[in-house]
Design a protein around this motif. Sequence first.
Motif, PDB file in Angstrom:
ATOM      1  N   GLY A 101       2.164 143.127   5.050  1.00 24.79           N
ATOM      2  CA  GLY A 101       2.518 143.090   3.637  1.00 24.79           C
ATOM      3  C   GLY A 101       4.012 143.045   3.374  1.00 24.79           C
ATOM      4  O   GLY A 101       4.448 142.641   2.293  1.00 24.79           O
ATOM      5  N   LYS A 102       4.826 143.444   4.366  1.00 24.95           N
ATOM      6  CA  LYS A 102       6.276 143.474   4.204  1.00 24.95           C
ATOM      7  C   LYS A 102       6.909 142.092   4.334  1.00 24.95           C
ATOM      8  O   LYS A 102       8.066 141.902   3.965  1.00 24.95           O
ATOM      9  N   TYR A 103       6.155 141.145   4.919  1.00 28.76           N
ATOM     10  CA  TYR A 103       6.759 139.874   5.303  1.00 28.76           C
ATOM     11  C   TYR A 103       6.163 138.694   4.536  1.00 28.76           C
ATOM     12  O   TYR A 103       4.947 138.632   4.317  1.00 28.76           O
ATOM     13  N   PRO A 104       7.008 137.714   4.160  1.00 26.07           N
ATOM     14  CA  PRO A 104       6.465 136.465   3.610  1.00 26.07           C
ATOM     15  C   PRO A 104       5.627 135.769   4.683  1.00 26.07           C
ATOM     16  O   PRO A 104       5.928 135.866   5.873  1.00 26.07           O
ATOM     17  N   GLU A 105       4.601 135.051   4.262  1.00 26.59           N
ATOM     18  CA  GLU A 105       3.717 134.399   5.229  1.00 26.59           C
ATOM     19  C   GLU A 105       4.477 133.416   6.124  1.00 26.59           C
ATOM     20  O   GLU A 105       4.206 133.317   7.316  1.00 26.59           O
ATOM     21  N   GLU A 107       7.474 133.627   7.201  1.00 26.67           N
ATOM     22  CA  GLU A 107       8.198 134.380   8.228  1.00 26.67           C
ATOM     23  C   GLU A 107       7.257 134.803   9.355  1.00 26.67           C
ATOM     24  O   GLU A 107       7.605 134.715  10.539  1.00 26.67           O
ATOM     25  N   PRO A 132       1.500 146.381  -3.790  1.00 24.95           N
ATOM     26  CA  PRO A 132       1.835 144.946  -3.805  1.00 24.95           C
ATOM     27  C   PRO A 132       2.285 144.488  -2.422  1.00 24.95           C
ATOM     28  O   PRO A 132       3.012 145.210  -1.722  1.00 24.95           O
ATOM     29  N   VAL A 133       1.836 143.322  -1.998  1.00 22.91           N
ATOM     30  CA  VAL A 133       2.172 142.813  -0.668  1.00 22.91           C
ATOM     31  C   VAL A 133       2.634 141.362  -0.760  1.00 22.91           C
ATOM     32  O   VAL A 133       2.293 140.650  -1.702  1.00 22.91           O
ATOM     33  N   GLN A 134       3.412 140.943   0.237  1.00 17.48           N
ATOM     34  CA  GLN A 134       3.824 139.541   0.318  1.00 17.48           C
ATOM     35  C   GLN A 134       2.775 138.707   1.055  1.00 17.48           C
ATOM     36  O   GLN A 134       2.595 137.528   0.763  1.00 17.48           O
ATOM     37  N   THR A 135       2.100 139.352   2.023  1.00 23.87           N
ATOM     38  CA  THR A 135       1.034 138.679   2.762  1.00 23.87           C
ATOM     39  C   THR A 135      -0.102 139.668   2.974  1.00 23.87           C
ATOM     40  O   THR A 135       0.140 140.787   3.439  1.00 23.87           O
ATOM     41  N   SER A 136      -1.306 139.288   2.644  1.00 25.12           N
ATOM     42  CA  SER A 136      -2.449 140.183   2.861  1.00 25.12           C
ATOM     43  C   SER A 136      -2.891 140.114   4.319  1.00 25.12           C
ATOM     44  O   SER A 136      -2.542 139.177   5.055  1.00 25.12           O
TER      45      SER A 136
END
Length: 307
Positions: A101-105, A107, A132-136
């Motif tokens: 969740g910390k990282y854009p997909e 990345e 809220p997450v950047q990537t599930s």
Amino acid sequence: MSRPRLPHLLADTRSGVLLFSITPPRRSTPEERVKEIAEVTLDRLSGLDLDGLILYDIDDESDRNPDERPFPFLETLDPARYYADHLGGWDKPVVIYRCVGKYPEDELRDWMSGVDNRVLSVFVGASSGDKPVQTSLRQAQAARAEVRPKLPLGAVVIGERPDEHLRMLKKQERGASFFISQVVYHANETKNLLSDYYYGCRERGVTPRTVIFTLSLCGSLKTLEFLAWLGVDVPRWLQNSLRHANDPLAESYRQCIAIARDLIDFCEHLGIPYGFNVENVSIRKTEIEATTDLAAEIAELLHYRRH
């Protein structure tokens, strides 16, 4: 005959895997100090008969528990960067955790496509459904299937969650080839989970994957409070033993060995492939030394399964 590499042990669902886990230094640590920590760590681990090293990825979990955190949350170095920049002397496999969740997909995709063949990974989802997450987790699993399907992928097991064996089976369907537990202090709950998982696999006609049990020493009452904050189930009798022991660290060590023996016996009886992860998250010298001793003793317990 040399012992198979970690990915082969896991792919063949062979028991006896032994891992050692550490948390990268804090992000605020000066570069020279980071180098020194890495050198000392590699020197200490060189004498252990390990199959691999785990590098944890730490995320703030205050959304999961509104109570005050016993230890303040401090950002740590990215485990992938720490491995690439400072652990070049480590010549065995490494399991890199990713709190996805910390990282854009993008990345995550770039990282997966570029890692060397000694790297395995464990994807960790959000600490709560509202975060809220950047990537599930599902997106990360799908990206791995597309970008790097041969990257050995593990999943976290939390025995305290209801129906955890069903989560394990779903993660297995999505590519997880091994499981690593949260810290185990309650062997009975873990055995319940293993039994549910084993018979769930048999019902579906699938092979149980290796379950790696995490052992962690508890050398202080503050650590005991932190375990409770994290949601780790420490039985009341064990809490009493640690609170009233003259030497909580020695008592914790004794209980870790007893848990390991119990789980080995149960897994052997049931027919589930297993291993152990000895966790070191302390900066206290006595606990670090005791954790190294624990890993060496677990290696002896596993010796007949590992060669």
